[in-house]
Every structure is written in structure tokens, then in C-alpha cells.
Design a protein around this motif. Structure first.
Motif, PDB file in Angstrom:
ATOM      1  N   LEU A   1      16.727  44.188  26.701  1.00 29.62           N
ATOM      2  CA  LEU A   1      16.089  43.387  25.655  1.00 29.62           C
ATOM      3  C   LEU A   1      14.665  42.959  26.015  1.00 29.62           C
ATOM      4  CD1 LEU A   1      19.118  41.107  24.705  1.00 29.62           C
ATOM      5  CD2 LEU A   1      18.397  43.259  23.652  1.00 29.62           C
ATOM      6  N   CYS A   2      14.392  42.709  27.288  1.00 30.24           N
ATOM      7  CA  CYS A   2      13.110  42.109  27.683  1.00 30.24           C
ATOM      8  C   CYS A   2      12.202  43.064  28.448  1.00 30.24           C
ATOM      9  CB  CYS A   2      13.335  40.892  28.566  1.00 30.24           C
ATOM     10  SG  CYS A   2      14.555  39.761  27.921  1.00 30.24           S
TER      11      CYS A   2
ATOM     12  N   CYS B   1      15.702  44.917  31.901  1.00 26.65           N
ATOM     13  CA  CYS B   1      16.587  44.325  30.891  1.00 26.65           C
ATOM     14  C   CYS B   1      16.419  45.093  29.577  1.00 26.65           C
ATOM     15  CB  CYS B   1      16.242  42.846  30.703  1.00 26.65           C
ATOM     16  SG  CYS B   1      17.159  42.082  29.361  1.00 26.65           S
TER      17      CYS B   1
ATOM     18  N   HIS C   1      20.588  37.330  32.730  1.00 25.53           N
ATOM     19  CA  HIS C   1      19.144  37.123  32.587  1.00 25.53           C
ATOM     20  C   HIS C   1      18.876  35.655  32.228  1.00 25.53           C
ATOM     21  CE1 HIS C   1      15.011  38.864  31.236  1.00 25.53           C
ATOM     22  NE2 HIS C   1      14.940  38.061  32.265  1.00 25.53           N
TER      23      HIS C   1
ATOM     24  N   CYS D   1      16.345  36.355  28.318  1.00 24.31           N
ATOM     25  CA  CYS D   1      17.081  36.385  27.051  1.00 24.31           C
ATOM     26  C   CYS D   1      18.493  35.826  27.181  1.00 24.31           C
ATOM     27  CB  CYS D   1      17.140  37.822  26.543  1.00 24.31           C
ATOM     28  SG  CYS D   1      18.053  38.902  27.661  1.00 24.31           S
TER      29      CYS D   1
HETATM   30 ZN   LIG Z   1      16.563  39.876  29.071  1.00 27.76          ZN
END
Ligand SMILES: [Zn+2]
Ligand SMILES: Cc1cc2nc3c(=O)[nH]c(=O)nc-3n(C[C@H](O)[C@H](O)[C@H](O)COP(=O)(O)OP(=O)(O)OC[C@H]3O[C@@H](n4cnc5c(N)ncnc54)[C@H](O)[C@@H]3O)c2cc1C
Lengths: 416, 90
Positions: B7-8, B5, B57, B61
Motif C-alpha cells: 500500500l505504501c 509495503c 506497518h 498504513c
Molecule cells: Zn503500509
């Protein structure tokens, strides 16, 4: 050679040296009346019924691998006719009736065991839904019994009746349902078709179509060009791929479904139990292995293998239903590519291309359909008209809105 | 499968919800007609090979991602935010 008890004893006395290969391995000819693409259950059954019922014997089945190496040899062998919706109901009823005489028809022991199939219910609402389904099954002319919890307990005392999340309230039993030997079904139809003159051609992948003025003229294969008046597709999980070669765009996604078997155990489960809320079902094979499965992994796949999260999920669901399963050791797991349609029901129809016929979208229910599907697909190819039990399986039903969405989940193939 | 991901970071696929083909981002407008909407809802390319698809996700997030993945090997080739893809289009 016709099989009989006498032949078994006679060959046994001769050290079993008298058995012959059950089908030829012919070279492909340059032209056939009908080509069937895909040597799984549906393709072999179609070829058999074409020759047997309609006298169309100049037929080739083209299989890219070996006969029965696809889903027909990978499934968990549950055979039943407990569908509810118009369209499915009459078709699966027809197929179950063919199953009941299939061993005699093919002179091949398909080991159909009508040991029953119980669908569990866990709430009053679900019991009502089961009662309704049972009534619809009766109206179709098939059998169904609504069982209270006490009846389930008498037959299957080892289930976890007081599970906190899904206590067992009862279920719907169909006694004529059961299991069969999957390989034997493929081999039985293959032998039957071969004996009627059908050429079964293995290691022969179709790589393209010859189409002119909207009419199919033949196929291109890894073993050369083969001409035909009519071509039928029965490639299951590969439907989109092969369809695309003919320019067809289909309402199908390919997904992976896994199945599991434990080490051989003493007789334990004498029926098929399906635990829909937990996404789990189980039966016991004649060799003693517990055969069970669950849901699709959930993402598109052509890999013929799944991933560990689903292994864990299925094991958990099994433990929730049948705590004693924890003592059994899992021996093997495998996966197959499922041709999931947008409404969860199959398609058996002509295509916009003259002479090209489509049979697919079996989702994870196509084993029970093998004799029925072969019968009605042969009817369609030979006569040009849909068989009456399959006329709802139209390829254009997604446009016209005549969906057959048994699960009521809409256009989400991974949820059917 | 692990999905990286943006973001994560790399997370187990169990944290994600699968929605299907990334063509679902391109919802047709009413004036494009019924045929376009039919195609959008029901028809899928379903390739044996690289496909672009939507994963959410859900247990992370909560971003929608466009994942390029090979359906014959389950190998993930790239992951991007669906929001970025949407912006490129409009
Ligand atoms: Zn994420
Ligand atoms: C794990 C699992 C459990 C299942 N459990 C059940 C169950 O309990 N009950 C039930 O009713 N159903 C079940 N099914 C579903 C059932 O097995 C399938 O729906 C059915 O077998 C599909 O039809 P088939 O037998 O013709 O397919 P297949 O056996 O897959 O045949 C298709 C054939 O086409 C060939 N082919 C593909 N592309 C080409 C090409 N280009 N050229 C030539 N040949 C090609 C393939 O090699 C393959 O042999 C299960 C499936 C799986 C995977």
C-alpha cells in the motif's frame, strides 16, 4: 604442560619458543561413548566435566567451524547471578560459584573480574521491584545491595541522574558479578578436556542423525559417520536446525544480538552498569575498550550480523545514560545468533529420543552459564538424571505450564 | 532493511513492528484440541533460510503484511497483505 608463574618467566627467558599447542587436532574415530555437537562454551564445558567428574573420556566434541567461533567468542562477558525465579535462581547461583574457582580448576586464567554489576532503577515502583529481587537473591544465598541514588552517584558520578524520561532513583548492586575473558573460557575448557582425552574435532558439521527404534545410534557429519551411545546437543543459535535433523520441534526462535566496542580509553567505568529501561548495558574491557550492547534487532536471523537501526538505538540509549560516551569513537560492532526460547529460560533435558540430550535456549544470557551448564549437562548425560539445580529446565515445561518467564513477556521470544 | 509495503511502497523497517512466524494467522479452532494450540503458541520451525513472517506497518498504513525473508541474508523476497492471505484460506 601445567601453567605457572615460573613457566611464564622461564619461557620468557627462552624467547617464548617453549610453548606447545594446547590441544591436539585428532582425526575423528568411528565410535565414541559420547558425542557433543557444538564446540562453544557449553559443549566444551560439558566435555570437560564428563571426563573430569564422571570419568567418561571416550568423548568427541564436533564443531562445524573452529572452537570458540560462535557466541562464546562474541558476547559481552557479563557474569552474574541476580535472577529471581525458582529454576533460574539456583542454577545461576551454582554457575557463579563454579566461576569463582574456574581459573584454578582449569589451570587457565579466565580473567574473572568481580567488579560488580549494577541494575539501575528509575521509579519508586522499580525500586520496590529491585528490593524484592534483592531479597530473593539473598534467599538464594547470593549477594545484592539496594543502592539509593546518592550511593549510585558516589560510585558513578558521570551518569545522567536527572534525565527527563528516566531519572536515576537507585539500583541493585551485585558485587560478586563482573566480567571474564570470553575466549579464555573456551580455550581453558578445550585444553582441559583435551588433556583428559576428549577429541576436539573442528571443521566437522553434523548433517544428520542415525536413529533406530527411537534410539540414537550416531551422527552423520561432513567428515563421515560417527557412532555413539549418547549424543548431546549444544549448538546454541543453531538448535532448531540441528534439532530438526533429529525430528525435534522446539519452542525456539533464532535472533540476532549485536554488541559494540569503542577505541581503548583510560580506566573509566569500573563496574558493569545495566540500564534496562533504555535497553543498554556497558562495561570496560581490560584493554580499555568500552564494551556495550542493547536489545535484539527483533526479527528472526541466522546472519550473525545486525542492522543499523539497532546501532542507532543503542547509541542513543548510551548517550541518555552516559552523555560523555558521545566523545568516544566506536571501533567495531558484531552480531551473534541467539537461541531465544518462548519463556526466555534455557532447556537442559533428555529428548523423546533415547540417548539424545538437549542443551540450548540460552537467549542472551548463556555466557555466565557456561561452567554451570557444562556441569549439569555432564551430570544428565552421565547419570541419566537431571542435576538438582537444573531440574526445572525441562523440555516439556511449555506443555505443562511450568514456564520460567523471568521478564513476564509471554511467548514472544524477541521481547525476553 | 526496507520492506515494500503493497500500500505504501518501500519503507524503512523501523516503521514496522515484527510479530513472528506467519503461522500465527492460522489460529487453531477449539475443537482441534490442546496439542494444536500448544504447537501454535510455542513451537516454531525457525528455518535458516526462507521464512514467512508477520510484520505490522505500525507507523504507516497499519496493515498486517506477510513477508517472505531469508534469515541467513535478511533479503526480502516478497511482501503481501495478510488480509489477502486470510481470504485465500477461508
Ligand atoms: Zn503500509
Ligand atoms: C553480542 C552478544 C552479547 C552477549 N552477551 C552476554 C553476556 O554479557 N553475558 C552472558 O551471560 N551471555 C551473553 N551472550 C550469550 C552467550 O554468548 C551465549 O548464550 C552462549 O555463548 C551460547 O552458548 P555456547 O557458548 O555454547 O554457544 P556457541 O559459542 O555459539 O557454540 C555453539 C557452537 O555450535 C556449533 N554448531 C552449530 N551447528 C553445528 C553443527 N550442525 N555441527 C557442529 N557444530 C555446530 C557452532 O559453530 C558453535 O561454535 C551474548 C551473546 C551475544 C551474541
Amino acid at each position: 604442560m601445567r601453567y605457572s608463574a615460573f613457566k611464564v618467566i622461564w619461557n620468557g627467558l627462552g624467547g617464548n619458543r617453549g610453548w606447545k599447542p594446547v590441544w591436539r587436532n585428532p582425526q575423528p574415530r568411528s565410535r565414541y561413548d559420547v558425542i557433543i555437537i557444538g564446540g562453544g562454551g557449553h559443549g566444551l564445558a560439558t566435555a570437560y566435566y564428563l571426563a573430569k567428574k564422571y570419568g567418561v573420556t571416550n568423548v568427541a566434541v564436533l564443531e562445524r567451524g573452529y572452537l570458540g567461533g560462535g557466541n562464546v567468542g562474541r558476547n559481552t562477558t557479563v557474569v552474574r547471578a541476580n535472577y529471581m525465579l525458582d529454576g533460574n535462581s539456583q542454577f545461576y547461583s551454582h554457575s557463579l560459584k563454579l566461576w569463582e574457582t574456574l581459573a584454578q580448576e582449569l589451570n587457565y586464567n579466565v580473567m574473572l573480574s568481580q567488579r560488580g554489576c549494577l541494575m539501575l532503577a528509575h521509579s519508586d515502583g522499580q525500586m520496590d521491584a529491585m528490593a524484592r529481587r534483592g531479597n530473593m537473591i539473598h534467599m538464594q544465598g547470593d549477594d545484592a545491595e539496594l543502592w539509593e541514588a546518592a550511593t549510585v552517584r558516589r560510585h558513578l558520578p558521570y551518569l545522567d541522574f536527572d534525565n527527563a524520561r528516566f531519572p536515576i532513583r537507585g539500583g541493585l548492586m551485585q558485587w560478586r558479578a563482573g566480567t571474564a575473558r570470553h575466549d579464555a573460557v573456551a580455550w581453558g575448557f578445550a585444553r582441559g578436556a583435551d588433556r583428559l582425552g576428549v577429541d576436539l574435532i573442528q571443521n566437522c558439521a553434523v548433517t544428520g542423525f542415525h536413529i533406530r527404534n527411537g534410539r540414537v545410534l550416531g551422527v552423520e557429519t561432513t567428515r563421515g559417520t560417527i557412532a555413539a551411545d549418547k549424543v548431546g546437543m549444544t549448538v546454541a543459535g543453531r538448535s532448531s536446525e540441528v534439532g530438526q535433523m533429529a525430528g525435534l520441534r522446539l519452542p525456539i526462535e533464532s535472533h540476532v544480538l549485536q554488541a559494540f566496542v569503542t577505541e581503548g580509553l583510560k580506566p573509566l567505568i569500573d563496574t558493569v552498569v545495566s540500564f534496562g529501561m533504555g535497553h543498554f548495558y556497558i562495561s570496560q574491557s581490560d584493554k580499555g575498550g568500552l564494551v556495550y550492547g542493547g536489545d535484539l534487532d527483533g526479527y528472526n536471523s541466522y546472519a550473525q550480523r545486525g542492522n543499523l537501526p539497532m546501532v542507532e538505538h543503542v547509541a542513543e540509549a548510551g548517550m541518555a545514560l552516559m552523555p560523555m560516551l558521545g566523545k568516544a569513537r566506536m571501533l567495531r560492532s558484531w552480531g551473534g545468533i541467539m537461541d531465544m526460547t518462548m519463556d526466555g529460560s534455557p532447556i537442559i533435558d533428555k529428548t523423546p529420543i533415547e540417548g539424545l540430550y538437549f542443551n540450548g535456549g540460552w537467549c542472551y544470557g548463556g555466557f555466565k552459564a557456561v561452567p554451570g551448564s557444562g556441569d549439569v549437562f555432564a551430570h544428565l548425560i552421565a547419570t541419566g538424571r537431571s542435576h538438582e539445580v537444573a531440574e526445572k529446565y525441562r523440555i516439556d515445561r511449555f506443555q505443562t505450564g511450568d514456564l520460567i518467564d523471568e521478564e513476564g513477556t509471554g511467548a514472544t521470544p524477541n521481547l525476553h | 532493511m526496507r520492506i515494500n509495503c503493497p500500500l505504501c511502497g518501500a519503507r524503512d523497517s523501523r516503521e514496522f513492528h515484527y510479530r513472528g512466524s506467519a503461522k500465527l494467522i492460522d489460529r487453531p479452532l477449539p475443537e482441534q484440541g490442546r496439542a494444536a494450540m500448544f504447537d501454535y503458541v510455542y513451537i516454531r520451525d525457525n528455518p535458516a533460510g526462507v521464512t514467512r513472517e508477520l510484520w505490522h506497518h505500525r507507523n504507516g498504513c497499519r496493515a498486517w503484511l506477510v513477508v517472505a525473508r531469508d534469515t541467513t541474508s535478511h533479503k526480502i523476497l516478497s511482501v503481501e497483505l495478510a488480509a489477502d492471505r486470510g481470504r485465500v484460506r477461508s
